[in-house]
Design a protein around this motif. Structure first.
Motif, mmCIF file in Angstrom:
data_model
loop_
_atom_site.group_PDB
_atom_site.id
_atom_site.type_symbol
_atom_site.label_atom_id
_atom_site.label_comp_id
_atom_site.label_asym_id
_atom_site.label_seq_id
_atom_site.Cartn_x
_atom_site.Cartn_y
_atom_site.Cartn_z
ATOM 1 N N UNK A 51 0.276 -1.090 0.318
ATOM 2 C CA UNK A 51 -0.213 0.180 -0.360
ATOM 3 C C UNK A 51 0.710 1.003 0.112
ATOM 4 N N UNK A 52 1.605 1.343 0.743
ATOM 5 C CA UNK A 52 2.781 3.148 0.526
ATOM 6 C C UNK A 52 3.704 2.533 -0.497
ATOM 7 N N UNK A 53 4.039 1.701 -0.777
ATOM 8 C CA UNK A 53 4.446 1.610 -1.765
ATOM 9 C C UNK A 53 3.777 2.154 -3.779
ATOM 10 N N UNK A 54 2.399 1.950 -3.358
ATOM 11 C CA UNK A 54 1.512 2.003 -4.110
ATOM 12 C C UNK A 54 1.778 3.552 -3.922
ATOM 13 N N UNK A 55 1.585 4.293 -3.163
ATOM 14 C CA UNK A 55 1.096 5.402 -3.124
ATOM 15 C C UNK A 55 2.113 6.433 -2.774
ATOM 16 N N UNK A 56 3.608 5.904 -2.841
ATOM 17 C CA UNK A 56 4.745 6.467 -3.201
ATOM 18 C C UNK A 56 5.051 6.666 -4.670
ATOM 19 N N UNK A 57 4.094 4.928 -5.245
ATOM 20 C CA UNK A 57 3.837 6.242 -7.265
ATOM 21 C C UNK A 57 3.353 6.483 -7.730
ATOM 22 N N UNK A 58 2.076 6.814 -7.459
ATOM 23 C CA UNK A 58 1.699 7.844 -7.539
ATOM 24 C C UNK A 58 2.120 9.163 -7.373
ATOM 25 N N UNK A 151 -4.153 8.934 -8.227
ATOM 26 C CA UNK A 151 -3.691 7.725 -7.577
ATOM 27 C C UNK A 151 -4.367 5.971 -7.774
ATOM 28 N N UNK A 152 -3.505 6.689 -9.345
ATOM 29 C CA UNK A 152 -3.982 4.750 -10.322
ATOM 30 C C UNK A 152 -3.460 3.673 -9.396
ATOM 31 N N UNK A 153 -2.964 3.636 -9.197
ATOM 32 C CA UNK A 153 -1.645 2.327 -8.909
ATOM 33 C C UNK A 153 -2.573 1.864 -7.542
ATOM 34 N N UNK A 154 -2.336 3.331 -6.455
ATOM 35 C CA UNK A 154 -3.231 2.770 -5.492
ATOM 36 C C UNK A 154 -4.940 2.272 -5.397
ATOM 37 N N UNK A 155 -5.733 2.349 -6.634
ATOM 38 C CA UNK A 155 -6.739 2.183 -6.600
ATOM 39 C C UNK A 155 -6.763 0.648 -7.432
ATOM 40 N N UNK A 156 -5.992 0.581 -8.349
ATOM 41 C CA UNK A 156 -5.696 -1.138 -8.769
ATOM 42 C C UNK A 156 -5.262 -1.849 -7.764
ATOM 43 N N UNK A 157 -4.341 -1.513 -6.715
ATOM 44 C CA UNK A 157 -4.365 -3.001 -5.969
ATOM 45 C C UNK A 157 -4.983 -2.663 -4.887
ATOM 46 N N UNK A 158 -5.953 -1.491 -4.350
ATOM 47 C CA UNK A 158 -7.183 -1.716 -3.308
ATOM 48 C C UNK A 158 -7.908 -2.086 -4.092
#
Length: 482
Positions: A51-58, A151-158
């Motif tokens: 989760x932290x990594x996806x938010x970081x990427x966004x 926040x597309x990376x977080x969105x896809x992960x969640x």
């Protein structure tokens, strides 16, 4: 005028599945609510690094520690609080019906509203999605969450993580752009919670009104900080400034409750700037290389912040860099800056800043500050740094804001026993803890009538007993009546 809402068949099908399931639920047992909450908690615990990594990427650069501190831990604490107290919140409670209705019995039966929609901004995508979801879930509702397209990376992960642990008619994630957001807000939810700007809040409320959907709006606005004549815990001025600056630089100021501008006593400008520079130097010794300083979410918002500073300077303001490092447009790292002598009408004093830019307003008397705050729309948060109890009482009683923290920032939002919400232009409604449970619950009044009822005395034909009952004073007790 808002563009017409476009119907989305897939989105409507998701909603209809949740609504059909919710209509079968009735009063959802605690065991089912607790199971859902535990699955939600496990989802976060088992995937906190991803989760932290996806938010970081966004963001391009988002402090992993800030994601843990401000999002992951807060979500887990909130779910834990719900698991500890939710069973008691959902109990039927007895109410006194009053002597005129004796010997009838009255009670309140809390029931889930049904399907709750949650619209999430980009700045804290985990906290502002699963925080409201926790409140709606402990209340027994089905939930649909619309995440930000920023926040597309977080969105896809969640979406992937939720689909593994929840049926779509329990909890589902919706991704997409502006059109998807409009379609989402146009669904006939039983309650809709939106977090975002005041401008978009108007559009959300208008869309919800077509279905008479009740809304909770968590907006923002210009949250002031006040440095009193005796600022700081125990009179420690540097500590007070440090606490203010952490509120302005966590997530690079991209926080709805960040201190937007600060009032300082006239003649203390140099002292404040010196303390602020020391604080920034301590937090971020190397602003250009530290992993602890977050980037601005995209190029548009970076340019917006620079335009706010440029407009103020062109109108005569003085810019005070609070770091030796310069801003880096390529990496969207915006260096903290304070502004003094800002002219009235400057955009930075009119719009919510949402970044590490701090206008400073000098004042002579606390009444001047109170009047200035009250002349603006109601803020979401207010921060007061002061040791004088009389001044604290005067500011608390003389202003109205969503919440207040004294001698620090943000802390009124942390405890689950405190409600979080705005007032006026900064929002309507509140959630967190039991307040969140109540927001997403219908308290259904139930009256049980026994065989005998005093109300039979007022059936026609009316007589002396009816007149006696109707003329009894409101304060009369059952004992006296008997």
């Amino acid at each position: 005028m808002n563009p017409p809402i476009q119907h989305d068949p897939a989105l409507s099908a998701l909603f209809e599945a949740q609504r059909a399931a919710s209509r079968k639920d009735g009063v959802v047992p605690w065991a089912i609510r607790a199971d859902r909450l535990k699955r939600l908690s496990t989802l976060v615990r088992d995937n906190r690094s991803a989760i932290a990594a996806a938010i970081n990427d966004d963001f391009g650069q988002r402090s992993f520690h800030e994601t843990e501190l401000l999002e992951i831990n807060h979500v887990l604490d909130g779910i834990g609080h719900s698991l500890q107290h939710g069973r008691s919140w959902m109990k039927t409670t007895q109410r006194s019906p009053g002597y005129k209705y004796w010997p009838g019995q009255a009670s309140i039966l809390p029931q889930p509203l049904g399907v709750v929609g949650v619209v999430v901004p980009w700045n804290y995508p985990l906290e502002l999605s699963l925080g409201p979801a926790n409140s709606a879930m402990v209340a027994g509702n089905r939930i649909m969450i619309k995440l930000s397209e920023l926040t597309p990376r977080f969105g896809a992960l969640l979406a992937e993580l939720v689909a593994r642990r929840f049926d779509a008619d329990e909890l589902c994630i919706v991704n997409g752009g502006v059109d998807a957001g409009r379609a989402f807000c146009g669904l006939p939810f039983d309650h809709l919670l939106f977090t975002g700007s005041t401008a978009v809040g108007h559009q959300v409320m208008q869309a919800a009104s077509d279905n008479l959907t009740p809304v909770t709006l968590e907006l923002g606005g210009k949250s002031p900080a006040i440095f009193g004549m005796q600022a700081g815990p125990g009179g420690d001025y540097d500590k007070a400034v440090m606490r203010l600056m952490i509120g302005k630089t966590l997530n690079a100021g991209q926080t709805c409750i960040a201190p937007d501008y600060a009032f300082i006593p006239r003649g203390q400008l140099d002292r404040f700037i010196g303390a602020a520079r020391r604080a920034i130097g301590q937090f971020y010794p190397s602003l250009a290389t530290t992993p602890d300083y977050t980037s601005i979410i995209n190029n548009r918002h970076f340019a917006r912040l620079q335009a706010l500073v440029d407009d103020a300077v062109q109108r005569g303001a003085q810019a005070w860099p609070l770091s030796d490092a310069a801003s880096e447009p390529a990496r969207r790292r915006f260096a903290p800056v304070a502004l003094s002598s800002v002219a009235a009408g400057s955009t930075v004093l009119e719009q919510e800043i949402f970044g590490p830019v701090l206008p400073l307003v000098e004042y002579d008397d606390i009444e001047e500050v109170i009047a200035a705050i009250n002349a603006r729309p109601r803020p979401l948060a207010l921060y007061l740094f002061e040791s004088d109890r009389k001044v604290i009482a005067r500011v608390l009683g003389g202003t109205l804001s969503g919440g207040v923290t004294i001698n620090d920032v943000f802390f009124h939002v942390g405890p689950d026993n405190l409600p979080f919400g705005g007032v006026g232009a900064s929002g309507m409604g509140a959630y967190h803890g039991e307040t969140g449970f109540r927001t997403f619950t219908h308290d259904k009044p139930v009256f049980r009538q026994p065989t005998f009822s005093l109300l039979s005395w007022v059936y026609p034909p009316y007589g002396r007993r009816a007149e006696r009952l109707l003329r009894m004073p409101a304060g009369a007790s059952q004992e006296r009546m008997r």
